[in-house]
Design a protein around this motif. Structure first.
Motif, PDB file in Angstrom:
ATOM      1  N   GLY A   1      58.889  70.156  58.661  1.00 13.44           N
ATOM      2  CA  GLY A   1      58.395  69.170  59.611  1.00 13.44           C
ATOM      3  C   GLY A   1      58.457  69.635  61.050  1.00 13.44           C
ATOM      4  N   VAL A   2      59.619  70.144  61.490  1.00 18.19           N
ATOM      5  CA  VAL A   2      59.754  70.650  62.851  1.00 18.19           C
ATOM      6  C   VAL A   2      58.871  71.873  63.049  1.00 18.19           C
ATOM      7  N   GLY A   3      58.866  72.755  62.046  1.00 20.25           N
ATOM      8  CA  GLY A   3      58.114  73.992  62.171  1.00 20.25           C
ATOM      9  C   GLY A   3      56.622  73.790  62.300  1.00 20.25           C
ATOM     10  N   THR A   4      56.030  72.949  61.433  1.00 22.15           N
ATOM     11  CA  THR A   4      54.583  72.737  61.513  1.00 22.15           C
ATOM     12  C   THR A   4      54.203  72.099  62.841  1.00 22.15           C
ATOM     13  N   ALA A   5      55.016  71.142  63.300  1.00 20.73           N
ATOM     14  CA  ALA A   5      54.732  70.501  64.587  1.00 20.73           C
ATOM     15  C   ALA A   5      54.827  71.515  65.720  1.00 20.73           C
ATOM     16  N   ALA A   6      55.856  72.365  65.698  1.00 27.37           N
ATOM     17  CA  ALA A   6      56.039  73.345  66.768  1.00 27.37           C
ATOM     18  C   ALA A   6      54.899  74.353  66.800  1.00 27.37           C
ATOM     19  N   VAL A   7      54.474  74.832  65.631  1.00 25.92           N
ATOM     20  CA  VAL A   7      53.368  75.798  65.586  1.00 25.92           C
ATOM     21  C   VAL A   7      52.125  75.191  66.212  1.00 25.92           C
ATOM     22  N   SER A   8      51.778  73.968  65.796  1.00 23.06           N
ATOM     23  CA  SER A   8      50.567  73.326  66.292  1.00 23.06           C
ATOM     24  C   SER A   8      50.655  73.019  67.786  1.00 23.06           C
ATOM     25  N   MET A   9      51.812  72.522  68.241  1.00 23.02           N
ATOM     26  CA  MET A   9      51.975  72.195  69.658  1.00 23.02           C
ATOM     27  C   MET A   9      51.915  73.434  70.534  1.00 23.02           C
ATOM     28  N   LEU A  10      52.637  74.471  70.146  1.00 27.69           N
ATOM     29  CA  LEU A  10      52.656  75.704  70.943  1.00 27.69           C
ATOM     30  C   LEU A  10      51.262  76.315  71.027  1.00 27.69           C
ATOM     31  N   ALA A  11      50.566  76.361  69.899  1.00 27.32           N
ATOM     32  CA  ALA A  11      49.211  76.914  69.900  1.00 27.32           C
ATOM     33  C   ALA A  11      48.300  76.104  70.805  1.00 27.32           C
ATOM     34  N   GLY A  12      48.449  74.776  70.770  1.00 26.78           N
ATOM     35  CA  GLY A  12      47.624  73.922  71.616  1.00 26.78           C
ATOM     36  C   GLY A  12      47.889  74.111  73.096  1.00 26.78           C
ATOM     37  N   LEU A  13      49.111  74.536  73.441  1.00 24.42           N
ATOM     38  CA  LEU A  13      49.467  74.793  74.839  1.00 24.42           C
ATOM     39  C   LEU A  13      49.048  76.179  75.308  1.00 24.42           C
ATOM     40  N   GLY A  14      48.543  76.992  74.384  1.00 21.42           N
ATOM     41  CA  GLY A  14      48.093  78.320  74.760  1.00 21.42           C
ATOM     42  C   GLY A  14      49.079  79.438  74.496  1.00 21.42           C
ATOM     43  N   TYR A  15      50.144  79.140  73.753  1.00 23.90           N
ATOM     44  CA  TYR A  15      51.114  80.180  73.414  1.00 23.90           C
ATOM     45  C   TYR A  15      50.641  80.979  72.198  1.00 23.90           C
ATOM     46  N   GLU A  16      51.029  82.230  72.148  1.00 21.80           N
ATOM     47  CA  GLU A  16      50.857  83.056  70.954  1.00 21.80           C
ATOM     48  C   GLU A  16      52.014  82.745  70.025  1.00 21.80           C
ATOM     49  N   VAL A  17      51.725  82.367  68.787  1.00 19.66           N
ATOM     50  CA  VAL A  17      52.754  81.870  67.882  1.00 19.66           C
ATOM     51  C   VAL A  17      52.893  82.800  66.681  1.00 19.66           C
ATOM     52  N   ALA A  18      54.141  83.198  66.397  1.00 17.22           N
ATOM     53  CA  ALA A  18      54.476  83.914  65.175  1.00 17.22           C
ATOM     54  C   ALA A  18      55.268  82.956  64.298  1.00 17.22           C
ATOM     55  N   ALA A  19      54.787  82.691  63.099  1.00 22.42           N
ATOM     56  CA  ALA A  19      55.400  81.710  62.205  1.00 22.42           C
ATOM     57  C   ALA A  19      56.080  82.420  61.047  1.00 22.42           C
ATOM     58  N   SER A  20      57.308  82.007  60.753  1.00 27.96           N
ATOM     59  CA  SER A  20      58.054  82.578  59.633  1.00 27.96           C
ATOM     60  C   SER A  20      58.185  81.548  58.529  1.00 27.96           C
TER      61      SER A  20
END
Length: 331
Positions: free
Chosen positions: A163-182
């Protein structure tokens, strides 16, 4: 069922451990609070799963109505800040652990715990986010408060299908961050890329079996709801001056550590507590969740919508790591 009766999912202590089941309750059985709420939605969180276990140290007293999140409509209010018909949400505090929670058709809560459902989100939306989404937002806020900005390099998100991870990936990407997901789920790589991850790593890539305290600098920051054995690797690979926002323990409550990431690279380990987050910051973050932090794929984060009868099975799923994204409970 009488006009004053309603259904709730309650856990109670028995001689054999705990019993978990739906029972009929009356309004008179609800705890004190200024707001009587007709609950529309709740969510399924890892903490809810822990609260249902026989050996739980999460529940403060029994019997307890579970559910650490809720959203709904005020039925009656003894507080001038809210009136009948207002849509509100509650996450954290003692909800579902020391105060009857959200797995209930009616709830009574202190007005100080409530937050108005912000414009741009519905009661279902806020439970698609819930404690998990709020924790991800708080993690990002704390990272940004400590200097994180887009363009500084990839941000690592561990436990990315939770739950935290999926939200963080989507939020960070929406803010323009490059996201590496584990993630430990090889079948979910496409799902994570769909949420905005530019790189997906297997969980094994975060192993640090040789015990090295420092490694090649890779991440500008990290959102870590996992903790446990992978945390030393994360700390040892964050770039100079970067931060790790730690919010969970799905990987365990203990971890081996050295001082080297902190004294040689100036790494910050930020503790994220969403339960007792101050009211001002709490309201600010929910406004951001309706604005720049609102996941572009909010609907895609909902794995499924379930009824009260289906909650016990869902609690077993989340404890066993069989859940992706968010499960919303429709009351």
């Amino acid at each position: 069922m009488t006009d004053s009766a309603f259904r709730a999912l309650q856990v109670d202590k028995t001689g054999q451990g705990v019993s978990l089941g739906i029972r009929e309750m009356t309004v008179e059985e609800l705890p004190e609070g200024e707001l009587l709420v007709k609950v529309a939605y709740s969510g399924v969180n890892f903490k809810d799963g822990l609260a249902s276990m026989p050996e739980s140290k999460t529940v403060r007293s029994y019997p307890m109505v579970l559910g650490i999140d809720l959203s709904g409509t005020v039925v009656s209010s003894a507080d001038p800040r809210y009136k009948e018909g207002d849509e509100i949400l509650v996450t954290g505090y003692a909800l579902g652990t020391g105060h009857f929670g959200g797995y209930s058709e009616l709830a009574r809560v202190p007005a100080d715990w409530a937050v108005p459902v912000p414009e741009g989100l519905t009661p279902k939306d806020v439970m698609a986010l819930g404690t998990a989404g709020f924790t991800a937002a708080l993690s990002i806020q704390r990272l940004e408060d400590n200097g994180l900005r887009p363009g500084q390099g990839p941000v690592l998100v561990t436990g990315a299908t939770g739950g935290v991870g999926t939200a963080a990936v989507s939020m960070l990407a929406g803010l323009g961050y490059e996201v590496a997901a584990s993630t430990g789920k090889s079948s979910e790589h496409a799902y994570l890329r769909g949420l905005g991850a530019s790189e997906v790593l297997p969980r094994e890539a975060l192993a640090a079996e040789d015990g090295k305290p420092l490694r090649r600098e890779q991440w500008s920051a990290a959102v870590d709801p996992v903790g446990g054995a992978s945390l030393p690797y994360v700390l040892g690979t964050v770039r100079y001056g970067g931060s790790v926002a730690l919010s969970g323990l799905t990987g365990g409550g203990a971890f081996p550590a050295t001082v080297y990431p902190f004294i040689l690279r100036g790494v910050n380990l930020l503790g994220i507590d969403s339960v007792y987050c101050p009211e001002g910051l709490r309201r600010k973050l929910w406004e951001r969740l309706a604005g720049d932090l609102k996941p572009r794929s909010l609907g895609d984060m909902i794995q499924r919508e379930i009824t009260l009868e289906e909650v016990p099975a869902a609690l077993g799923d989340i404890l066993a790591g069989r859940m992706r994204g968010r499960v919303v409970v429709r009351l």
